[in-house]
Design a protein around this motif. Structure first.
Motif, PDB file in Angstrom:
ATOM      1  N   GLU A 241      -4.383 -12.819  13.219  1.00 21.88           N
ATOM      2  CA  GLU A 241      -5.829 -12.771  13.417  1.00 21.88           C
ATOM      3  C   GLU A 241      -6.325 -11.330  13.429  1.00 21.88           C
ATOM      4  OE1 GLU A 241      -8.919 -15.305  16.033  1.00 21.88           O
ATOM      5  OE2 GLU A 241      -7.486 -14.135  17.218  1.00 21.88           O
ATOM      6  N   SER A 242      -5.569 -10.456  14.085  1.00 23.47           N
ATOM      7  CA  SER A 242      -5.941  -9.044  14.182  1.00 23.47           C
ATOM      8  C   SER A 242      -4.667  -8.246  14.442  1.00 23.47           C
ATOM      9  CB  SER A 242      -6.948  -8.828  15.315  1.00 23.47           C
ATOM     10  OG  SER A 242      -7.177  -7.452  15.530  1.00 23.47           O
ATOM     11  N   LEU A 243      -4.710  -6.950  14.153  1.00 28.53           N
ATOM     12  CA  LEU A 243      -3.531  -6.111  14.388  1.00 28.53           C
ATOM     13  C   LEU A 243      -3.157  -6.052  15.867  1.00 28.53           C
ATOM     14  CD1 LEU A 243      -4.024  -3.104  11.927  1.00 28.53           C
ATOM     15  CD2 LEU A 243      -2.397  -4.993  11.753  1.00 28.53           C
ATOM     16  N   ASP A 244      -4.119  -6.300  16.782  1.00 26.85           N
ATOM     17  CA  ASP A 244      -3.762  -6.266  18.199  1.00 26.85           C
ATOM     18  C   ASP A 244      -2.953  -7.496  18.608  1.00 26.85           C
ATOM     19  OD1 ASP A 244      -5.651  -8.267  18.344  1.00 26.85           O
ATOM     20  OD2 ASP A 244      -7.091  -7.133  19.537  1.00 26.85           O
ATOM     21  N   ARG A 245      -2.839  -8.510  17.726  1.00 28.73           N
ATOM     22  CA  ARG A 245      -1.911  -9.610  17.974  1.00 28.73           C
ATOM     23  C   ARG A 245      -0.474  -9.155  17.719  1.00 28.73           C
ATOM     24  NH1 ARG A 245      -4.586 -13.349  20.935  1.00 28.73           N
ATOM     25  NH2 ARG A 245      -6.653 -13.699  20.036  1.00 28.73           N
TER      26      ARG A 245
ATOM     27  N   VAL B 223      -1.660  -9.572   6.553  1.00 33.63           N
ATOM     28  CA  VAL B 223      -3.056  -9.964   6.343  1.00 33.63           C
ATOM     29  C   VAL B 223      -3.688 -10.231   7.697  1.00 33.63           C
ATOM     30  CG1 VAL B 223      -4.626 -11.624   5.270  1.00 33.63           C
ATOM     31  CG2 VAL B 223      -2.468 -11.024   4.130  1.00 33.63           C
ATOM     32  N   THR B 224      -4.830  -9.567   7.963  1.00 33.75           N
ATOM     33  CA  THR B 224      -5.592  -9.861   9.190  1.00 33.75           C
ATOM     34  C   THR B 224      -6.726 -10.804   8.811  1.00 33.75           C
ATOM     35  OG1 THR B 224      -7.018  -7.919   8.909  1.00 33.75           O
ATOM     36  CG2 THR B 224      -5.017  -7.638  10.226  1.00 33.75           C
TER      37      THR B 224
ATOM     38  N   ARG C 243     -11.658  -9.176   7.105  1.00 33.08           N
ATOM     39  CA  ARG C 243     -10.321  -9.451   6.578  1.00 33.08           C
ATOM     40  C   ARG C 243      -9.763  -8.220   5.869  1.00 33.08           C
ATOM     41  NH1 ARG C 243      -9.332 -14.368   2.459  1.00 33.08           N
ATOM     42  NH2 ARG C 243      -9.925 -15.581   4.314  1.00 33.08           N
ATOM     43  N   GLN C 244      -8.484  -7.925   6.164  1.00 29.70           N
ATOM     44  CA  GLN C 244      -7.802  -6.794   5.537  1.00 29.70           C
ATOM     45  C   GLN C 244      -6.432  -7.240   5.064  1.00 29.70           C
ATOM     46  OE1 GLN C 244      -9.103  -3.799   4.960  1.00 29.70           O
ATOM     47  NE2 GLN C 244     -11.023  -4.206   6.074  1.00 29.70           N
TER      48      GLN C 244
ATOM     49  N   SER D  43      -5.742   1.380  18.285  1.00 24.38           N
ATOM     50  CA  SER D  43      -6.196   2.182  19.422  1.00 24.38           C
ATOM     51  C   SER D  43      -7.054   1.356  20.362  1.00 24.38           C
ATOM     52  CB  SER D  43      -6.985   3.390  18.918  1.00 24.38           C
ATOM     53  OG  SER D  43      -7.503   4.135  20.001  1.00 24.38           O
ATOM     54  N   ARG D  44      -7.955   0.556  19.800  1.00 22.51           N
ATOM     55  CA  ARG D  44      -8.818  -0.285  20.631  1.00 22.51           C
ATOM     56  C   ARG D  44      -7.999  -1.298  21.428  1.00 22.51           C
ATOM     57  NH1 ARG D  44     -11.921  -4.191  17.136  1.00 22.51           N
ATOM     58  NH2 ARG D  44      -9.943  -5.293  17.399  1.00 22.51           N
ATOM     59  N   GLY D  45      -7.036  -1.931  20.776  1.00 26.12           N
ATOM     60  CA  GLY D  45      -6.201  -2.921  21.459  1.00 26.12           C
ATOM     61  C   GLY D  45      -5.410  -2.304  22.602  1.00 26.12           C
ATOM     62  N   HIS D  46      -4.852  -1.097  22.362  1.00 23.85           N
ATOM     63  CA  HIS D  46      -4.080  -0.432  23.415  1.00 23.85           C
ATOM     64  C   HIS D  46      -4.970  -0.050  24.585  1.00 23.85           C
ATOM     65  CE1 HIS D  46      -1.182   2.113  25.426  1.00 23.85           C
ATOM     66  NE2 HIS D  46      -2.026   3.116  25.378  1.00 23.85           N
TER      67      HIS D  46
END
Length: 545
Positions: free
Chosen positions: A95-99, A123-124, A129-130, A152-155
């Motif tokens: 879903e997102s890189l923070d997953r 793939v996010t 979508r990226q 950075s945001r997830g951390h």
């Protein structure tokens, strides 16, 4: 939406896409997150004719410290990539890189690039979508900037959440120490908790508290963990949680738990490990047993050389006390092989038997006459109220002197700390020098406080032991009468209890093969008896009566 898609066919067949779903807590399953992530993965796979594998899930697994790739499903995925079980060109849908990771950006980027460099396409599937692959990043590295911003945001979100949780936990511990709240509703098995406020609970003893008391009472009679567990199972006493009855390990752990007297030890997480936080909090829980009973058991358990169960009858009542006078090794029990005396028992140096370190301890001492002479004279051995009183007074005087000296030393250190704390506001000394001195004084104070607590506990232990030993002779004599009429497990329990009582009186029995005699040392040398040919042949006393 059609992406600039690198392809959907391997030479061996359709490209496989692995949907990776992660949620930090299982509470999130109650929401829409799982359905949403799986539906987005299915839609992407259908759109690009990919073969979807949706088995890759880390539910209730945090990415804050990398647990998902160290021990979770993501880690298994990476292992299969490295082994070639998952071919290059496969897709990882998230879903997102923070997953993927919520670690600091350098660590998250290392994981991200390891997957990319292994030939996997990431793939996010969020609103923006990226698609990340090695070829794409080589052609347009600005996509990596977007990924770094998400990492950075997830951390930062996880770090902020972690700091808030730690602050709340710290405040709970502080309130608990002040008596203004409780840390958790989790309690020992013999205590029930009822919430009465946000951070307050009403703790009450339940029916298991009586079981705790019974277990401690049995321990004071010298019964070991194995015997206690067996007796509880035979009597049908329900275990705390297990439906499979009592185990020796459960009893052993219970006999050292301070929460039975209401003491609670707060903990905190440090370097992913649970460690004690500060001193234990007394009277946090209602006590299941009184403190004297707890301390009596601790004193008995600290007594070195306590044996485990051997045989069905507790054949050697003096086990753990007998040593060879020549080499200092333990005495072991041997059965007679002489016809007509098959049940005869003998004590012989264990080192001599195995041919190691002892050549003089060759004599086999008959066990039955030794046990009989000790039991026949146990009241005489225990007599010495005057001897015990003299020794007890001497020991307490020494401990009291130590406690008094430590108390004075502690008072002096506290005054020095106060003066240094005041000096920090003064400019007469460099601040660093004052702080270093203050730290040194604080370390000294903590060491003195620890030693003072130890001495106070030792004084209490000595008092308990003195009180218990007053009628020890009568107690052993009564046990002897009882076990001579008992059989099986009851006989074992009675002899086990007598063994514990004897250890309170006898410090050591030294066997001398040269003189064919044994010396029974009482109360660390208050008196000693020489035993030869089944009778007492000599007596030495350290104090005049």
């Amino acid at each position: 939406m059609q992406d600039d898609f690198p392809g959907n066919q391997h030479s061996s067949g359709p490209v496989r896409a692995y949907s990776y779903v992660r949620m930090s807590t299982r509470k999130q399953l109650r929401g829409d997150s799982l359905r949403r992530q799986l539906e987005r993965s299915k839609a992407f796979a259908d759109e690009h004719s990919l073969l979807l594998d949706d088995s890759l899930q880390d539910l209730g697994v945090s990415a804050w410290k990398g647990r998902n790739f160290k021990t979770g499903a993501l880690g298994r995925f990476l292992a299969m990539v490295e082994s070639g079980q998952i071919p290059k060109g496969s897709y990882l849908l998230i879903e997102s890189l923070d997953r993927l990771s919520r670690e600091a950006v350098p660590d998250a980027l290392t994981l991200f690039m390891a997957i990319i460099n292994a030939g996997i396409v990431i793939v996010t599937l969020g609103e923006d979508r990226q698609i990340y692959s090695r070829d794409r990043l080589n052609g347009d590295w600005t996509k990596l900037i977007i990924g770094l911003a998400v990492m950075s945001r997830g951390h930062e979100e996880s770090q902020t959440k972690s700091e808030r949780i730690r602050a709340v936990a710290k405040r709970k511990r502080e309130q608990a120490r002040e008596g203004k709240g409780h840390i958790t509703s989790i309690t020992p098995a013999w205590i029930d908790a009822k919430r009465i406020d946000v951070n307050r609970y009403e703790f009450t003893l339940n029916h298991h508290a009586e079981t705790v008391r019974v277990i401690y009472e049995m321990a004071t009679r010298g019964l070991g963990s194995t015997v206690i567990a067996r007796k509880l199972n035979v009597d049908g006493v329900p275990a705390f949680k297990s439906k499979d009855g009592w185990y020796q390990s459960i009893i052993k752990a219970l006999l050292s738990r301070p929460d039975v007297i209401g003491t609670f030890q707060p903990h905190r997480i440090q370097d992913s490990k649970r460690v004690p936080d500060g001193d234990a909090i007394e009277n946090y829980f209602p006590a299941a047993i009184d403190k004297d009973l707890f301390l009596r058991v601790q004193a008995m358990r600290r007594n070195p050389g306590r044996p485990g169960r051997k045989g069905d009858t507790f054949a050697n009542l003096l086990t753990g006390l007998c040593h060879c006078a020549h080499c200092g090794g333990p005495m072991t029990m041997k059965m007679s092989r002489v016809r007509g005396n098959e049940n005869g028992r003998y004590l012989v140096c264990a080192n001599y038997v195995r041919g190691h370190r002892c050549i003089e301890g060759n004599r086999h001492f008959r066990y039955e006459p030794l046990e009989a002479v000790i039991l026949d004279h146990v009241k005489e051995i225990n007599l010495a109220e005057v001897l015990q009183a003299a020794r007890f007074a001497t020991v307490l005087d020494a401990i009291d002197e130590t406690i008094a000296a430590l108390t004075l030393q502690l008072e002096g250190l506290r005054k020095k700390e106060q003066r240094l704390a005041l000096a920090i506001e003064d400019d007469s000394l460099p601040p660093d020098a004052i702080i270093d001195l203050l730290k040194a004084r604080q370390s000294e104070r903590l060491a003195v406080e620890a030693e003072l607590r130890h001495q106070q506990a030792e004084r209490q232990r000595q008092s308990i032991r003195h009180d218990n030993s007053t009628n020890m002779g009568d107690r052993i004599a009564k046990l002897r009468v009882a076990w001579e009429q008992a059989e099986g497990a009851t006989r074992y329990e009675l002899r086990s209890e007598a063994h514990a009582a004897i250890r309170e009186l006898i410090t050591e029995i030294s066997f001398d093969s040269t003189s064919s005699s044994a010396v029974v040392v009482i109360e660390n040398g208050v008196s000693a008896y020489r035993v030869k040919d089944g009778r007492i042949s000599g007596l030495f006393r350290a104090f005049a009566a």
